[in-house]
Design a protein around this motif. Structure first.
Motif, PDB file in Angstrom:
ATOM      1  N   UNK A  55       0.812  -1.209   0.000  1.00 46.75           N
ATOM      2  CA  UNK A  55       0.000   0.000   0.000  1.00 46.75           C
ATOM      3  C   UNK A  55       0.852   1.269   0.000  1.00 46.75           C
ATOM      4  N   UNK A  56       0.531   2.147  -0.946  1.00 50.05           N
ATOM      5  CA  UNK A  56       1.240   3.419  -1.053  1.00 50.05           C
ATOM      6  C   UNK A  56       0.777   4.410   0.001  1.00 50.05           C
ATOM      7  N   UNK A  57      -0.488   4.285   0.418  1.00 49.09           N
ATOM      8  CA  UNK A  57      -1.093   5.323   1.249  1.00 49.09           C
ATOM      9  C   UNK A  57      -1.470   4.860   2.654  1.00 49.09           C
ATOM     10  N   UNK A  58      -0.912   3.709   3.073  1.00 50.99           N
ATOM     11  CA  UNK A  58      -1.194   3.183   4.407  1.00 50.99           C
ATOM     12  C   UNK A  58       0.102   2.878   5.143  1.00 50.99           C
ATOM     13  N   UNK A  59       0.044   2.920   6.465  1.00 54.89           N
ATOM     14  CA  UNK A  59       1.201   2.585   7.285  1.00 54.89           C
ATOM     15  C   UNK A  59       1.104   1.151   7.787  1.00 54.89           C
ATOM     16  N   UNK A  60       2.262   0.625   8.200  1.00 59.57           N
ATOM     17  CA  UNK A  60       2.364  -0.781   8.589  1.00 59.57           C
ATOM     18  C   UNK A  60       2.766  -0.937  10.044  1.00 59.57           C
ATOM     19  N   UNK A  61       2.298  -2.044  10.645  1.00 62.73           N
ATOM     20  CA  UNK A  61       2.762  -2.431  11.974  1.00 62.73           C
ATOM     21  C   UNK A  61       3.958  -3.363  11.815  1.00 62.73           C
ATOM     22  N   UNK A  62       4.613  -3.685  12.912  1.00 63.51           N
ATOM     23  CA  UNK A  62       5.835  -4.494  12.859  1.00 63.51           C
ATOM     24  C   UNK A  62       5.572  -5.938  12.456  1.00 63.51           C
ATOM     25  N   UNK A  63       4.296  -6.390  12.484  1.00 59.52           N
ATOM     26  CA  UNK A  63       3.976  -7.760  12.063  1.00 59.52           C
ATOM     27  C   UNK A  63       3.555  -7.824  10.593  1.00 59.52           C
ATOM     28  N   UNK A  64       3.668  -6.696   9.884  1.00 59.90           N
ATOM     29  CA  UNK A  64       3.356  -6.675   8.462  1.00 59.90           C
ATOM     30  C   UNK A  64       1.915  -6.382   8.127  1.00 59.90           C
ATOM     31  N   UNK A  65       1.092  -6.181   9.156  1.00 59.52           N
ATOM     32  CA  UNK A  65      -0.307  -5.815   8.911  1.00 59.52           C
ATOM     33  C   UNK A  65      -0.454  -4.305   8.787  1.00 59.52           C
ATOM     34  N   UNK A  66      -1.571  -3.886   8.203  1.00 54.05           N
ATOM     35  CA  UNK A  66      -1.848  -2.466   8.084  1.00 54.05           C
ATOM     36  C   UNK A  66      -2.300  -1.907   9.421  1.00 54.05           C
ATOM     37  N   UNK A  67      -1.905  -0.679   9.707  1.00 58.50           N
ATOM     38  CA  UNK A  67      -2.401   0.002  10.898  1.00 58.50           C
ATOM     39  C   UNK A  67      -3.884   0.281  10.708  1.00 58.50           C
ATOM     40  N   UNK A  68      -4.675  -0.006  11.720  1.00 57.76           N
ATOM     41  CA  UNK A  68      -6.120   0.190  11.637  1.00 57.76           C
ATOM     42  C   UNK A  68      -6.467   1.638  11.297  1.00 57.76           C
ATOM     43  N   UNK A  69      -7.495   1.787  10.473  1.00 54.63           N
ATOM     44  CA  UNK A  69      -7.961   3.133  10.125  1.00 54.63           C
ATOM     45  C   UNK A  69      -8.474   3.901  11.343  1.00 54.63           C
ATOM     46  N   UNK A  70      -8.724   3.209  12.425  1.00 53.88           N
ATOM     47  CA  UNK A  70      -9.161   3.878  13.650  1.00 53.88           C
ATOM     48  C   UNK A  70      -8.021   4.664  14.299  1.00 53.88           C
ATOM     49  N   UNK A  71      -6.787   4.325  13.918  1.00 58.82           N
ATOM     50  CA  UNK A  71      -5.621   5.009  14.474  1.00 58.82           C
ATOM     51  C   UNK A  71      -5.296   6.246  13.639  1.00 58.82           C
TER      52      UNK A  71
END
Length: 247
Positions: A160-176
Motif C-alpha cells: 500500500x502506497x497510502x497506508x502505514x504498517x505495523x511491525x507484524x506486516x499488517x496495516x495500521x487500523x484506520x481507527x488510528x
C-alpha cells in the motif's frame, strides 16, 4: 523491473475517470459495500477504454459502513457473499466485451482474511470454483496469499502506497490517527523501498520484509489523484514499468 498499480473504484467517488490513466488494474465494487449496476458499467467502460485490467472488489453487505466494519458469517455464507459479487462483475464485464483479471476483497473482509485462515480459505475456494485463472489480490505474505497458493491460484502480493504498517506486516487500523499517509514524499519513499528492497519500515521503525507485486492507491483517499500522478511519475523516473498481470 515492472509493477502493477491497482485502485479501488466504482465506489461512488468522483475520481474514477481522473485516476484511470495512472493505474494498471481496477478493483471495481460489486454493489454490496458500494456501487450499483450503473456505476459498475460506467467503471468497466472506463477501464476498457484505458486498457486497465478489471477486478471484482467484493465486500461485506454493509453500505452503511462502507464495508469497513468487521462482520461474522459462517464459511458457507462467506462463499455465497463473495461468489455472488464475482458473478455480478463477471457477467457485466463479459457483456461489455472485457475480461475479468482478478479478485480483491474489500475493507474488513480483506483485513480479516489476511489474518484468518478459515476465512481466507473460503474466499480462495470461492474464487477458484468460479474461474481457476483469476488472480487473487491479498496483503503481502498474509493468510489470504497462503490460502490461495495452497490450492493453486495465482496470487498478487499487495502493498500500500497510502497506508502505514505495523511491525507484524499488517496495516495500521484506520481507527488510528497514523493509519494513512498524506505526505507525497513519504509515500514515494515507502513505495520505492517496497519495490526495490522488498521491505517496508513500520511505524515503530521495524524493517518488515514483504513481496510487492501490486501497489494499491485508494480511490476514496483525500490525496488519491495527486498520489496517482506522483506515483506514475516516480515509476517513470526510476525506469520501473507499469503493467498489469493481464495476458
Amino acid at each position: 523491473m515492472a509493477i502493477d498499480i491497482n485502485c479501488d473504484l466504482g465506489e461512488g467517488m468522483p475520481n474514477d475517470a481522473a485516476l484511470m490513466p495512472y493505474i494498471s488494474s481496477a478493483n471495481i465494487a460489486c454493489g454490496f459495500h458500494a456501487g450499483d449496476e450503473e456505476t459498475m458499467r460506467r467503471t468497466i467502460a472506463l477501464a476498457i477504454e484505458h486498457g486497465v485490467a478489471i477486478g471484482a472488489h467484493p465486500g461485506f453487505p454493509d453500505k452503511e459502513n462502507f464495508g469497513r466494519t468487521e462482520m461474522q458469517f459462517p464459511e458457507e455464507d462467506i462463499v455465497s457473499i463473495v461468489s455472488e459479487q464475482i458473478y455480478i462483475m463477471l457477467d457485466l464485464v463479459f457483456a461489455m466485451g472485457g475480461k475479468l483479471q482478478h479478485v480483491k476483497p474489500h475493507g474488513a473482509l480483506y483485513n480479516m482474511s489476511a489474518r484468518d485462515s478459515s476465512l481466507a480459505n473460503a474466499i480462495a475456494n470461492a474464487v477458484k470454483d468460479i474461474d481457476e485463472n483469476l488472480i487473487l489480490f491479498g496483503l503481502s505474505g498474509s493468510k489470504s496469499i497462503q490460502a490461495a497458493e495452497s490450492i493453486g491460484l495465482q496470487t498478487a502480493n499487495e502493498v500500500f502506497a497510502d497506508r502505514t504498517y505495523s511491525s507484524d506486516g499488517n496495516l495500521i487500523s484506520r481507527k488510528e490517527k497514523n493509519a494513512l499517509i498524506s505526505d507525497v514524499s513519504k509515500m514515494e519513499k515507502q513505495v520505492l523501498q517496497m519495490i526495490q528492497e522488498q521491505q517496508v519500515t513500520s511505524i515503530d521503525g521495524t524493517i518488515v520484509p514483504l513481496k510487492a507485486d501490486t501497489i494499491c492507491i485508494h480511490g476514496d483517499g483525500e490525496h488519491a489523484i495527486v498520489f496517482a500522478k506522483q506515483l506514475h511519475q516516480l515509476l517513470h523516473d526510476h525506469h520501473i514499468i507499469l503493467q498489469s498481470f493481464m495476458r
